[in-house]
Design a protein around this motif. Structure first.
Motif, PDB file in Angstrom:
ATOM      1  N   SER A 293      61.637  17.120  45.916  1.00 16.27           N
ATOM      2  CA  SER A 293      60.897  17.844  46.036  1.00 16.27           C
ATOM      3  C   SER A 293      61.953  18.562  48.104  1.00 16.27           C
ATOM      4  O   SER A 293      61.597  18.000  48.423  1.00 16.27           O
ATOM      5  CB  SER A 293      60.090  19.281  46.385  1.00 16.27           C
ATOM      6  N   THR A 294      63.123  19.621  48.262  1.00 16.62           N
ATOM      7  CA  THR A 294      63.496  19.576  49.021  1.00 16.62           C
ATOM      8  C   THR A 294      62.637  20.854  49.421  1.00 16.62           C
ATOM      9  O   THR A 294      62.619  21.014  51.045  1.00 16.62           O
ATOM     10  CB  THR A 294      64.741  19.574  49.628  1.00 16.62           C
ATOM     11  N   SER A 295      63.025  22.660  48.687  1.00 15.10           N
ATOM     12  CA  SER A 295      62.471  23.671  49.577  1.00 15.10           C
ATOM     13  C   SER A 295      60.915  24.144  48.665  1.00 15.10           C
ATOM     14  O   SER A 295      60.454  24.920  49.070  1.00 15.10           O
ATOM     15  CB  SER A 295      63.455  24.584  48.716  1.00 15.10           C
ATOM     16  N   GLY A 296      60.570  22.769  47.912  1.00 13.75           N
ATOM     17  CA  GLY A 296      59.091  23.881  47.274  1.00 13.75           C
ATOM     18  C   GLY A 296      59.707  24.704  46.933  1.00 13.75           C
ATOM     19  O   GLY A 296      58.569  25.221  45.978  1.00 13.75           O
ATOM     20  N   CYS A 297      60.652  25.338  45.517  1.00 16.47           N
ATOM     21  CA  CYS A 297      61.212  25.888  45.023  1.00 16.47           C
ATOM     22  C   CYS A 297      61.432  25.696  44.073  1.00 16.47           C
ATOM     23  O   CYS A 297      62.383  26.577  43.419  1.00 16.47           O
ATOM     24  CB  CYS A 297      61.656  26.792  46.118  1.00 16.47           C
ATOM     25  N   GLU A 298      61.657  25.034  44.028  1.00 21.75           N
ATOM     26  CA  GLU A 298      62.610  24.905  42.424  1.00 21.75           C
ATOM     27  C   GLU A 298      62.308  24.575  41.445  1.00 21.75           C
ATOM     28  O   GLU A 298      60.853  24.929  41.255  1.00 21.75           O
ATOM     29  CB  GLU A 298      62.558  23.001  42.887  1.00 21.75           C
ATOM     30  N   GLU A 299      63.388  24.516  39.461  1.00 21.54           N
ATOM     31  CA  GLU A 299      62.182  25.107  38.574  1.00 21.54           C
ATOM     32  C   GLU A 299      62.418  23.378  38.239  1.00 21.54           C
ATOM     33  O   GLU A 299      63.152  22.423  38.604  1.00 21.54           O
ATOM     34  CB  GLU A 299      63.332  25.087  37.158  1.00 21.54           C
ATOM     35  N   LEU A 300      61.091  23.083  37.181  1.00 23.33           N
ATOM     36  CA  LEU A 300      60.937  21.628  36.804  1.00 23.33           C
ATOM     37  C   LEU A 300      61.247  21.391  34.833  1.00 23.33           C
ATOM     38  O   LEU A 300      60.765  22.602  34.849  1.00 23.33           O
ATOM     39  CB  LEU A 300      59.603  21.063  36.965  1.00 23.33           C
ATOM     40  N   ILE A 301      62.406  21.027  34.710  1.00 24.71           N
ATOM     41  CA  ILE A 301      62.680  20.786  33.432  1.00 24.71           C
ATOM     42  C   ILE A 301      62.443  19.291  32.838  1.00 24.71           C
ATOM     43  O   ILE A 301      62.689  18.458  34.162  1.00 24.71           O
ATOM     44  CB  ILE A 301      64.454  20.657  33.628  1.00 24.71           C
ATOM     45  N   PHE A 302      61.933  19.566  31.502  1.00 19.66           N
ATOM     46  CA  PHE A 302      61.360  18.050  31.699  1.00 19.66           C
ATOM     47  C   PHE A 302      62.519  18.231  29.871  1.00 19.66           C
ATOM     48  O   PHE A 302      62.615  19.248  29.470  1.00 19.66           O
ATOM     49  CB  PHE A 302      60.007  17.969  31.001  1.00 19.66           C
ATOM     50  N   SER A 303      61.767  16.829  29.228  1.00 20.80           N
ATOM     51  CA  SER A 303      62.819  17.221  27.943  1.00 20.80           C
ATOM     52  C   SER A 303      61.264  17.918  26.885  1.00 20.80           C
ATOM     53  O   SER A 303      60.627  18.152  27.367  1.00 20.80           O
ATOM     54  CB  SER A 303      62.414  15.383  27.477  1.00 20.80           C
ATOM     55  N   ALA A 304      62.031  18.230  25.717  1.00 18.84           N
ATOM     56  CA  ALA A 304      60.934  19.155  25.413  1.00 18.84           C
ATOM     57  C   ALA A 304      59.759  19.020  24.897  1.00 18.84           C
ATOM     58  O   ALA A 304      58.683  19.791  24.659  1.00 18.84           O
ATOM     59  CB  ALA A 304      61.773  19.500  23.054  1.00 18.84           C
ATOM     60  N   GLU A 305      60.042  18.011  24.179  1.00 18.06           N
ATOM     61  CA  GLU A 305      57.934  17.204  24.761  1.00 18.06           C
ATOM     62  C   GLU A 305      57.198  17.550  25.159  1.00 18.06           C
ATOM     63  O   GLU A 305      56.431  17.693  25.202  1.00 18.06           O
ATOM     64  CB  GLU A 305      58.116  15.569  23.806  1.00 18.06           C
ATOM     65  N   ASP A 306      57.823  16.617  26.435  1.00 17.03           N
ATOM     66  CA  ASP A 306      57.282  16.927  27.588  1.00 17.03           C
ATOM     67  C   ASP A 306      56.628  17.730  28.086  1.00 17.03           C
ATOM     68  O   ASP A 306      56.110  18.047  28.641  1.00 17.03           O
ATOM     69  CB  ASP A 306      57.733  15.803  28.759  1.00 17.03           C
ATOM     70  N   ARG A 307      57.546  19.148  27.845  1.00 15.42           N
ATOM     71  CA  ARG A 307      57.377  20.771  28.301  1.00 15.42           C
ATOM     72  C   ARG A 307      55.956  20.667  27.934  1.00 15.42           C
ATOM     73  O   ARG A 307      55.517  21.003  28.658  1.00 15.42           O
ATOM     74  CB  ARG A 307      58.661  21.077  28.405  1.00 15.42           C
ATOM     75  N   GLU A 308      56.591  20.231  26.530  1.00 18.10           N
ATOM     76  CA  GLU A 308      54.874  21.403  26.044  1.00 18.10           C
ATOM     77  C   GLU A 308      53.847  20.543  26.612  1.00 18.10           C
ATOM     78  O   GLU A 308      52.754  20.686  26.451  1.00 18.10           O
ATOM     79  CB  GLU A 308      55.155  20.948  24.365  1.00 18.10           C
ATOM     80  N   ARG A 309      54.101  19.205  26.354  1.00 16.66           N
ATOM     81  CA  ARG A 309      52.527  18.241  26.584  1.00 16.66           C
ATOM     82  C   ARG A 309      52.166  18.296  27.812  1.00 16.66           C
ATOM     83  O   ARG A 309      51.143  18.532  28.296  1.00 16.66           O
ATOM     84  CB  ARG A 309      52.796  16.648  26.246  1.00 16.66           C
ATOM     85  N   VAL A 310      53.040  18.312  29.218  1.00 14.80           N
ATOM     86  CA  VAL A 310      52.410  17.937  30.078  1.00 14.80           C
ATOM     87  C   VAL A 310      52.928  19.066  31.642  1.00 14.80           C
ATOM     88  O   VAL A 310      52.926  19.068  32.657  1.00 14.80           O
ATOM     89  CB  VAL A 310      52.681  16.521  30.820  1.00 14.80           C
ATOM     90  N   GLY A 311      54.084  19.695  30.969  1.00 13.96           N
ATOM     91  CA  GLY A 311      54.887  20.671  31.894  1.00 13.96           C
ATOM     92  C   GLY A 311      54.224  21.536  32.676  1.00 13.96           C
ATOM     93  O   GLY A 311      54.373  21.959  34.297  1.00 13.96           O
ATOM     94  N   ALA A 312      53.431  22.156  32.367  1.00 16.68           N
ATOM     95  CA  ALA A 312      52.005  23.163  33.215  1.00 16.68           C
ATOM     96  C   ALA A 312      51.559  22.620  34.203  1.00 16.68           C
ATOM     97  O   ALA A 312      51.497  22.910  35.366  1.00 16.68           O
ATOM     98  CB  ALA A 312      51.190  24.415  32.277  1.00 16.68           C
ATOM     99  N   ALA A 313      51.131  21.478  33.892  1.00 16.99           N
ATOM    100  CA  ALA A 313      50.011  20.626  34.454  1.00 16.99           C
ATOM    101  C   ALA A 313      50.848  19.787  35.098  1.00 16.99           C
ATOM    102  O   ALA A 313      49.935  20.283  36.973  1.00 16.99           O
ATOM    103  CB  ALA A 313      49.185  19.712  33.688  1.00 16.99           C
ATOM    104  N   VAL A 314      51.742  19.872  35.278  1.00 15.24           N
ATOM    105  CA  VAL A 314      52.922  18.624  36.080  1.00 15.24           C
ATOM    106  C   VAL A 314      52.951  20.042  37.181  1.00 15.24           C
ATOM    107  O   VAL A 314      52.668  19.553  38.807  1.00 15.24           O
ATOM    108  CB  VAL A 314      53.466  18.035  35.340  1.00 15.24           C
ATOM    109  N   THR A 315      53.325  20.992  36.739  1.00 13.72           N
ATOM    110  CA  THR A 315      53.820  21.688  37.954  1.00 13.72           C
ATOM    111  C   THR A 315      52.199  22.541  39.075  1.00 13.72           C
ATOM    112  O   THR A 315      53.270  22.218  39.893  1.00 13.72           O
ATOM    113  CB  THR A 315      54.322  23.345  37.188  1.00 13.72           C
ATOM    114  N   ALA A 316      51.804  22.254  38.030  1.00 14.68           N
ATOM    115  CA  ALA A 316      50.396  22.416  39.366  1.00 14.68           C
ATOM    116  C   ALA A 316      50.142  21.636  39.959  1.00 14.68           C
ATOM    117  O   ALA A 316      49.806  21.860  41.349  1.00 14.68           O
ATOM    118  CB  ALA A 316      49.589  22.940  38.268  1.00 14.68           C
TER     119      ALA A 316
END
Length: 195
Positions: free
Chosen positions: A110-133
């Motif tokens: 991260s360079t700005s702290g404001c990026e969107e995090l894009i995952f694979s469809a499977e990882d988005r559902e499984r870990v996306g929210a937890a990784v973002t937090a």
């Protein structure tokens, strides 16, 4: 013995002597021809043996080269397999460890702290929210802006995360990271595999 008989005997004796001389010359000539052919045969055998030895040497050299090439290809395939297995092991980490890994990747990239995090469809559902937090927590602890968001977009990546800020993307997918380490680590992996 009368005169005719003497003449006949003499002609016969001369003819036999001449025949013996011709026979002797013919045998001598035949022996010389046989000796010449024996020499030619020996020379031809020597030439063919030398050619066969050279051909054998060429064939052995080509076989050694092919064997070295095959060994190199096999070693390269094993190194490739080692990198694929490393990537697979990263994707197969227990969920908490995988989340922590992706959060560290996102925080580090991260360079700005404001990026969107894009995952694979499977990882988005499984870990996306937890990784973002977790990534936002890490940024906050480092005193940086912590406004990373989970993108609705997904990508066909092999684990990891892609950070997107407008048109700028930072690819932290596991496949890309492992491939990026390949030039630096291939020699070490080969040394480890083959001694």
């Amino acid at each position: 013995m009368n005169g005719i008989e003497k003449i006949s005997a003499r002609i016969l004796a001369d003819a036999e002597a001449e025949a013996a001389a011709i026979r002797g010359q013919a045998e001598e000539k035949a022996a010389q021809i046989a000796a010449d052919y024996d020499k030619k045969i020996a020379a031809e055998q020597q030439r063919l043996s030398a050619e066969a030895a050279k051909q054998l040497e060429r064939d052995q050299g080509a076989a050694r080269m092919a064997a070295r090439r095959q060994l190199l290809e096999t070693k390269q395939a094993l190194v490739d397999k080692a990198f694929r297995q490393a990537e697979q092991q990263l994707r197969s980490l227990p969920q908490a460890e995988y989340e922590a890994l992706c959060a560290h990747l996102a925080c580090g990239a991260s360079t700005s702290g404001c990026e969107e995090l894009i995952f694979s469809a499977e990882d988005r559902e499984r870990v996306g929210a937890a990784v973002t937090a977790k990534a936002n927590e890490l940024l906050q602890k480092a005193g940086k802006p912590a406004q990373l968001t989970l993108s609705a977009e997904t990508r066909p990546i092999r684990g990891g995360v892609v950070l997107k800020n407008g048109l700028i993307e930072t690819n932290c997918s596991l496949g890309t990271l492992v491939d990026g380490l390949r030039p630096e680590l291939s020699g070490k992996v080969a040394a480890r595999l083959f001694g």
